[in-house]
Write a protein that holds these residues in place. Structure first.
Motif, PDB file in Angstrom:
ATOM      1  N   LYS A  69      -6.852   5.709  -7.536  1.00 54.19           N
ATOM      2  CA  LYS A  69      -8.034   6.327  -6.745  1.00 54.19           C
ATOM      3  C   LYS A  69      -7.672   6.185  -5.381  1.00 54.19           C
ATOM      4  N   LEU A  70      -7.875   7.471  -4.690  1.00 47.49           N
ATOM      5  CA  LEU A  70      -7.527   7.604  -3.481  1.00 47.49           C
ATOM      6  C   LEU A  70      -8.410   6.745  -2.497  1.00 47.49           C
ATOM      7  N   GLY A  71      -8.024   6.157  -1.262  1.00 46.13           N
ATOM      8  CA  GLY A  71      -8.467   5.432  -0.518  1.00 46.13           C
ATOM      9  C   GLY A  71      -9.634   6.475   0.589  1.00 46.13           C
TER      10      GLY A  71
ATOM     11  N   TYR B 117       0.957  -1.160   0.206  1.00 46.45           N
ATOM     12  CA  TYR B 117      -0.148   0.019   0.112  1.00 46.45           C
ATOM     13  C   TYR B 117       0.735   1.233  -0.137  1.00 46.45           C
ATOM     14  N   GLU B 118       0.347   2.403  -0.605  1.00 43.04           N
ATOM     15  CA  GLU B 118       1.012   3.525  -0.411  1.00 43.04           C
ATOM     16  C   GLU B 118       0.315   4.679   0.542  1.00 43.04           C
ATOM     17  N   PRO B 119       0.873   5.136   1.254  1.00 41.93           N
ATOM     18  CA  PRO B 119       0.257   5.814   2.411  1.00 41.93           C
ATOM     19  C   PRO B 119       0.031   7.166   1.600  1.00 41.93           C
ATOM     20  N   ILE B 120      -1.068   7.861   1.844  1.00 42.44           N
ATOM     21  CA  ILE B 120      -1.146   9.389   1.255  1.00 42.44           C
ATOM     22  C   ILE B 120      -1.531  10.348   2.491  1.00 42.44           C
TER      23      ILE B 120
ATOM     24  N   CYS C 247      -0.945  20.344  15.207  1.00 42.21           N
ATOM     25  CA  CYS C 247      -1.095  19.567  13.872  1.00 42.21           C
ATOM     26  C   CYS C 247      -2.105  18.553  13.787  1.00 42.21           C
ATOM     27  N   GLU C 248      -2.775  18.375  12.644  1.00 42.73           N
ATOM     28  CA  GLU C 248      -3.806  17.491  12.106  1.00 42.73           C
ATOM     29  C   GLU C 248      -3.328  17.016  10.922  1.00 42.73           C
ATOM     30  N   VAL C 249      -3.325  15.520  11.112  1.00 37.13           N
ATOM     31  CA  VAL C 249      -3.118  14.583   9.778  1.00 37.13           C
ATOM     32  C   VAL C 249      -4.294  14.066   9.017  1.00 37.13           C
ATOM     33  N   ASN C 250      -4.346  13.897   7.883  1.00 36.40           N
ATOM     34  CA  ASN C 250      -5.247  12.967   7.179  1.00 36.40           C
ATOM     35  C   ASN C 250      -4.399  11.767   6.417  1.00 36.40           C
ATOM     36  N   VAL C 251      -4.945  10.660   6.741  1.00 39.27           N
ATOM     37  CA  VAL C 251      -4.057   9.615   6.108  1.00 39.27           C
ATOM     38  C   VAL C 251      -4.978   8.602   5.185  1.00 39.27           C
ATOM     39  N   SER C 252      -4.507   8.137   4.245  1.00 41.27           N
ATOM     40  CA  SER C 252      -5.385   7.110   3.547  1.00 41.27           C
ATOM     41  C   SER C 252      -4.413   6.253   2.935  1.00 41.27           C
TER      42      SER C 252
END
Ligand code: ZN
Ligand code: MN
Length: 484
Positions: free
Chosen positions: A205-207, A3-6, A192-197
């Motif tokens: 296509k983004l998860g 998987y590739e983390p975004i 700081c806030e992060v969003n991860v998919s």
């Protein structure tokens, strides 16, 4: 990893302005009595009108320029509506459609490779108050209500916890260089806030993304991201689906925990702030601000390397912190040997700072005082080891090098006759070692040098001692060979 983390990041930075975002209350006091830095405006009383803090706008433009952003000619404030006890007005004045700065980038370095992280926007808003929970009660302190905050939103270009860490570190470094924020995460000046998919490697296509909040240290950002990436990968491996939720980082249990699910996501009903005129930013003002931006870390590193011939290591550690860089350069002005000064600053000085857990701001050695010490060493008045001892005393007491040397009788012995006498004594007292030398073990000379240094309490000129010992031992050898 399949998987590739975004990862995308939202960073809130508290600006170091004297007054608040829309009123005259003080914004630069930390730890004041609760609810003493307030007025009808930041308490959200009916009928009051906000006034824009020009300095906060200027600081945001500075940050925008340093982050290679476009500065909007026309920008607008907007109301972000939600209800929470720390938000007095029931809405936060923020920016939505027309942020002050947009489309920039920040270059980060991970494992020696550079990478650009695009920045979507930098906008200006006001902070909320603070809730303090005491037993079954919650108390609220509005001192922070209305303090200027800058929000920096990245594009989802970050691909690992290490990159997120590098991004955040670089961001803080730039804020400090600019002097627009202390960037102190522990004190909440940077949040700081992060969003991860995750998405399977090779797909587009983004998860589903998960937001993680409540990250109040650089370490927790790294840990939370690593944890969340792992958790999502395991869920996907088991054929599960990722829920769109907001999570928090549980520092004690070292894991992310769900705080809010999608059904409870806020609808902020943004609309243009009717009490404030739109901001029109003249190009002249932007250029005037650009002209007086300080030299930024990357440019400083390049200049240190070419101007002072520093190694990559020196250049990096000296340019990381602006105060350190300024101290170093002031020292080079007083003693124009960039390389030598770098050795003392990154060596002896940094060791002291680390051992005493202090910062460069509290160092008692002025650049001129350091120059005096280096001159004493250069002239041979003291040797390098004595120099280090004197330096340590200067750091502790702030006294001048010359004074310490004179008072403690540390001046180097460069008197040949005096040293010759001591060398003779040492040779006479150690016949076994002299014999070893004569038998061919020439490295023993180092031990003999040590004995002379000991006899002079470290004050002998080591070069001279070496020369004298060498001469005497050579003479002894010739005497023996002649006698055979
Ligand atoms: Zn106020
Ligand atoms: Mn915000």
């Amino acid at each position: 990893m399949r998987y590739e983390p975004i990862v995308g990041m939202e960073v809130h930075v508290q600006l170091l302005t004297k007054s608040k975002m829309f009123c005259c209350c003080q914004a630069d006091v930390f730890g004041a009595e609760p609810n003493t830095l307030v007025c009808p405006v930041c308490l959200g009383m009916p009928g009051v009108l906000p006034v824009i803090n020009r300095k906060a706008v200027e600081y945001t433009i500075m940050a925008g320029l340093a982050l290679n952003c476009q500065i909007a000619e026309f920008s607008r404030f907007a109301r972000k509506n939600y209800s929470y006890p720390d938000l007095v007005k029931g809405y936060q004045i923020s920016q939505y459609e027309l942020p002050l700065c947009h489309d920039g980038w920040l270059e980060i370095e991970v494992d020696g490779t550079s990478k650009r992280i695009r920045i979507e926007r930098v906008h200006l808003e006001e902070d909320t108050g603070k809730l303090i929970h005491v037993g079954e009660y919650s108390l609220v302190d509005y001192n922070r209500s209305g303090v200027p905050l800058m929000e920096i939103v990245s594009r989802p270009d970050i691909k690992s916890a290490a990159e997120a860490y590098a991004y955040l570190t670089k961001l803080r470094q730039i804020m400090r260089y600019l002097g627009v924020s202390s960037g102190d995460m522990e004190k909440g000046a940077m949040r700081c806030e992060v969003n991860v998919s995750l998405r399977p490697v090779g797909t587009e296509k983004l998860g589903t993304k998960v937001e993680v909040k409540n990250l109040n240290s650089f370490r927790s950002v790294k840990m939370a991201l690593a944890y969340e990436i792992q958790r999502q990968a395991e869920t996907l491996d088991k054929g599960g689906t990722i829920e769109q939720v907001t999570m928090g980082w549980d520092e004690e249990r070292q894991r992310t925990v769900v705080q809010r699910s999608k059904e409870f996501a806020h609808d902020y009903r943004y609309f243009p702030e009717p009490d404030l005129p739109p901001l029109e930013i003249s190009r002249e003002w932007v250029e005037e601000i650009r002209a007086r931006l300080p030299e930024l870390p990357a440019a400083k590193r390049d200049r240190f390397m070419t101007q002072y011939g520093l190694s990559a290591y020196d250049e990096r550690v000296l340019a990381t912190d602006r105060a350190v860089a300024d101290y170093y350069e002031a020292c080079v002005v007083a003693y124009p040997d960039g390389k030598k000064v770098a050795n003392w600053v990154t060596g002896e000085l940094f060791r002291f700072l680390k051992e005493t857990n202090t910062t460069i701001e509290s160092v008692k050695i002025t650049p001129t005082a350091l120059a005096e010490l280096l001159t004493l060493i250069e002239r041979g008045a003291i040797n390098i080891n004595t120099g280090k001892a004197v330096f340590a005393e200067m750091l502790r007491t702030g006294r001048a090098a010359g004074e310490i040397v004179a008072e403690r009788g540390l001046a180097q012995i460069s008197d040949t006759e005096k040293l010759e006498r001591i060398v003779d004594e040492v040779l006479a007292a150690n016949p076994a070692q002299v014999q070893q030398y004569l038998d061919g073990k020439e490295t023993i000379i180092r031990w003999l040098v040590g004995q002379v240094m000991k006899a002079t309490r470290g004050k002998a000129n080591p070069k001279l001692v070496n020369r004298l010992l060498d001469e005497k031992l050579q003479a002894l050898r010739q005497l023996r060979e002649g006698g055979q």
